[in-house]
Design an enzyme around this catalytic site. Structure first.
Site, PDB file in Angstrom:
ATOM      1  N   ASN A   7      62.054  37.609  66.731  1.00 15.84           N
ATOM      2  CA  ASN A   7      60.658  37.232  67.014  1.00 15.84           C
ATOM      3  C   ASN A   7      60.236  37.997  68.267  1.00 15.84           C
ATOM      4  O   ASN A   7      60.607  37.637  69.383  1.00 15.84           O
ATOM      5  CB  ASN A   7      60.546  35.729  67.225  1.00 15.84           C
ATOM      6  CG  ASN A   7      59.115  35.266  67.454  1.00 15.84           C
ATOM      7  OD1 ASN A   7      58.190  36.072  67.502  1.00 15.84           O
ATOM      8  ND2 ASN A   7      58.937  33.972  67.593  1.00 15.84           N
ATOM      9  N   ARG A  95      59.532  37.880  62.293  1.00 15.84           N
ATOM     10  CA  ARG A  95      58.366  37.003  62.242  1.00 15.84           C
ATOM     11  C   ARG A  95      57.138  37.787  62.682  1.00 15.84           C
ATOM     12  O   ARG A  95      57.132  38.406  63.740  1.00 15.84           O
ATOM     13  CB  ARG A  95      58.546  35.796  63.169  1.00 15.84           C
ATOM     14  CG  ARG A  95      57.310  34.899  63.252  1.00 15.84           C
ATOM     15  CD  ARG A  95      57.579  33.697  64.154  1.00 15.84           C
ATOM     16  NE  ARG A  95      56.394  32.859  64.278  1.00 15.84           N
ATOM     17  CZ  ARG A  95      55.571  32.881  65.324  1.00 15.84           C
ATOM     18  NH1 ARG A  95      55.805  33.719  66.326  1.00 15.84           N
ATOM     19  NH2 ARG A  95      54.526  32.083  65.377  1.00 15.84           N
ATOM     20  N   HIS A 184      51.582  28.791  62.181  1.00 18.98           N
ATOM     21  CA  HIS A 184      52.719  27.857  62.115  1.00 18.98           C
ATOM     22  C   HIS A 184      53.174  27.639  60.670  1.00 18.98           C
ATOM     23  O   HIS A 184      53.838  26.652  60.362  1.00 18.98           O
ATOM     24  CB  HIS A 184      52.372  26.481  62.736  1.00 18.98           C
ATOM     25  CG  HIS A 184      52.100  26.510  64.197  1.00 18.98           C
ATOM     26  ND1 HIS A 184      51.193  25.666  64.798  1.00 18.98           N
ATOM     27  CD2 HIS A 184      52.596  27.279  65.194  1.00 18.98           C
ATOM     28  CE1 HIS A 184      51.143  25.916  66.088  1.00 18.98           C
ATOM     29  NE2 HIS A 184      51.982  26.889  66.352  1.00 18.98           N
ATOM     30  N   ARG A 245      44.931  25.333  74.988  1.00 17.61           N
ATOM     31  CA  ARG A 245      43.861  25.771  74.089  1.00 17.61           C
ATOM     32  C   ARG A 245      42.926  24.605  73.790  1.00 17.61           C
ATOM     33  O   ARG A 245      43.368  23.471  73.598  1.00 17.61           O
ATOM     34  CB  ARG A 245      44.436  26.319  72.786  1.00 17.61           C
ATOM     35  CG  ARG A 245      45.308  27.538  72.954  1.00 17.61           C
ATOM     36  CD  ARG A 245      45.874  27.973  71.611  1.00 17.61           C
ATOM     37  NE  ARG A 245      47.002  28.891  71.788  1.00 17.61           N
ATOM     38  CZ  ARG A 245      48.010  28.996  70.929  1.00 17.61           C
ATOM     39  NH1 ARG A 245      48.037  28.251  69.839  1.00 17.61           N
ATOM     40  NH2 ARG A 245      48.994  29.849  71.164  1.00 17.61           N
ATOM     41  N   GLU A 388      62.356  27.168  62.129  1.00 15.43           N
ATOM     42  CA  GLU A 388      61.661  28.348  61.632  1.00 15.43           C
ATOM     43  C   GLU A 388      62.608  29.525  61.426  1.00 15.43           C
ATOM     44  O   GLU A 388      62.434  30.321  60.497  1.00 15.43           O
ATOM     45  CB  GLU A 388      60.541  28.724  62.608  1.00 15.43           C
ATOM     46  CG  GLU A 388      59.442  27.674  62.669  1.00 15.43           C
ATOM     47  CD  GLU A 388      58.457  27.915  63.797  1.00 15.43           C
ATOM     48  OE1 GLU A 388      57.412  28.536  63.532  1.00 15.43           O
ATOM     49  OE2 GLU A 388      58.736  27.474  64.930  1.00 15.43           O
TER      50      GLU A 388
END
Length: 402
Positions: A7, A95, A184, A245, A388
């Site tokens: 990643n 990813r 996600h 956020r 993940e």
């Protein structure tokens, strides 16, 4: 079969090496502050290996090539290594945040795929460039190792147009591909499959609401194993309130801020991504810190918590309406897996939807999947640790096997 999951971020490189015979992690690590005068590397050999160790150090990491070399040295070194050489790695899984509409499924890395992905960089300029740089460096270092790209928005490609289109002039979709993509997805996909197994029900007959709550947050409505809606949009800024956020706000706020402050549009975007959310309300972005402040009577911290849980609850109700019937609500990721207060507040008062959480089960921590609903709850409420990296590795194995 051993698969290396990579990643690549703008200033970090995370990796995990998995033995797919047991689906267990052999080693994992992160190389951070790439490009800074001084970077850092942390590496861990996992339980079940001959040399379970943890090691961290500071060292210069001028670019992603240097970061990859550090990763190789850790994986193969005599002190920390779990393999003799990189030739033991059978495949690499990458990813990538955004595949746009070009890629509706995972894909094997080729020169054409790399070129096509650079063509959609504008959809996620910060994340995409970093992801692609990591892929290109790995492509050069390991030219004979098959590699697969798994897209973070792939799971959401099954959304119907009524869910993914914005009510803008259609030309902006046809020309610029402005639409809801969602993110996600690897996490939502992993926990949805795990939930169906736990419920002993075929995935293609399961209706689920998956709730991924970490510093970034998103939810997905899943009908018969397929995503039909999700909270994040063209970018990861949309949807739920998050650590820094804002999530969904009135779009006119952007212009209002630009007209009434010294902020230009780019600075407004930075404000909404990095200085809003819980941080904007109480100055804290980590839910653990928010709880500590609440316990000391900080009213803004309490407000941030209430706002956070309220938005999750509101979306639970909306997604239950979309699905019509729900087999399970699934909480995952850092907050979702570990924060019983958030789960309780988000599900409080939802008995009319058949959702009822048992306080004792909710407060009990244990590894693995666990059910936290009452015996009379019509809807199962589950806590499922996401993985993940394993999802990417499983996908990579399937693509390489053909």
């Amino acid at each position: 079969m051993k698969i290396l999951v990579i990643n690549s971020g703008s200033s970090s490189l995370k990796y995990q090496l998995l033995d797919m015979e047991t689906e267990a992690a052999l080693a994992s690590g992160v190389v951070e502050r790439i490009g800074d005068p001084m970077g850092g590397a942390s590496h861990k050999s996992h339980p079940g290996t001959d040399r379970e160790q943890k090691h961290s150090e500071q060292l210069p990491v001028p670019d992603h090539g240097a970061a990859m070399q550090i990763m190789i040295d850790k994986l193969t070194g005599k002190d920390l290594g779990v393999i003799a050489s990189m030739e033991e790695v059978d495949a690499i899984g990458h990813r990538v945040v955004q595949g746009g509409e070009l890629f509706a499924a995972p894909v094997r890395v080729t020169k054409k795929v790399i070129d096509d992905l650079w063509s959609i960089q504008s959809l996620a300029p910060v994340h995409h460039s970093a992801n692609m740089t990591g892929i290109e460096v790995a492509w050069e270092l390991f030219p004979n190792t098959p590699a697969v790209i798994v897209f973070d928005n792939e799971f959401h490609q099954t959304m119907p147009k009524k869910a993914f289109l914005y009510p803008l002039p259609m030309e902006f979709y046809t020309r610029l591909k402005i639409r809801r993509y969602g993110f996600h997805g690897t996490s939502h996909k992993y926990v949805s499959k795990a939930a169906a197994r736990f419920l002993n029900k075929p995935l293609d007959q399961s209706n689920l609401i998956t709730v991924h709550l970490g510093n970034g947050c998103s939810m997905a409505a899943i009908r018969n194993g397929k995503c039909v809606d999700t909270t994040m949009g063209l970018t990861p800024l949309a949807g739920l309130m998050m650590g820094t956020r804002s999530g969904d706000i009135d779009p006119s706020i952007h212009a209002y801020l630009a007209d009434n402050t010294d902020l230009d549009p780019r600075e407004v975007d930075t404000l909404l991504n990095k200085k809003s959310g819980m941080f904007g309300i109480c100055g804290l972005s980590d839910m653990r810190d928010v709880h500590a402040a609440r316990e000391k009577g900080d009213e803004n911290a309490q407000l941030a918590f209430d706002m956070f849980a309220y938005r999750v609850k509101k979306t639970l109700g909306a997604y239950a309406a979309i699905l019509g019937s729900v087999d399970a609500v699934v909480f995952t990721a850092g907050i979702g897996e570990n924060d019983d207060a958030v789960r309780a507040a988000a599900c409080d008062g939802l008995s009319l939807l058949g959702i009822s959480v048992d306080p004792e089960l909710n407060a009990t921590r244990s590894p693995g999947i666990r059910a936290i609903h009452t015996s009379g709850s019509a809807v199962s409420v589950l806590v499922i640790p996401t993985n993940e990296e394993l999802e990417i590795a499983q996908t990579t194995r399937a693509i390489v096997a053909g």
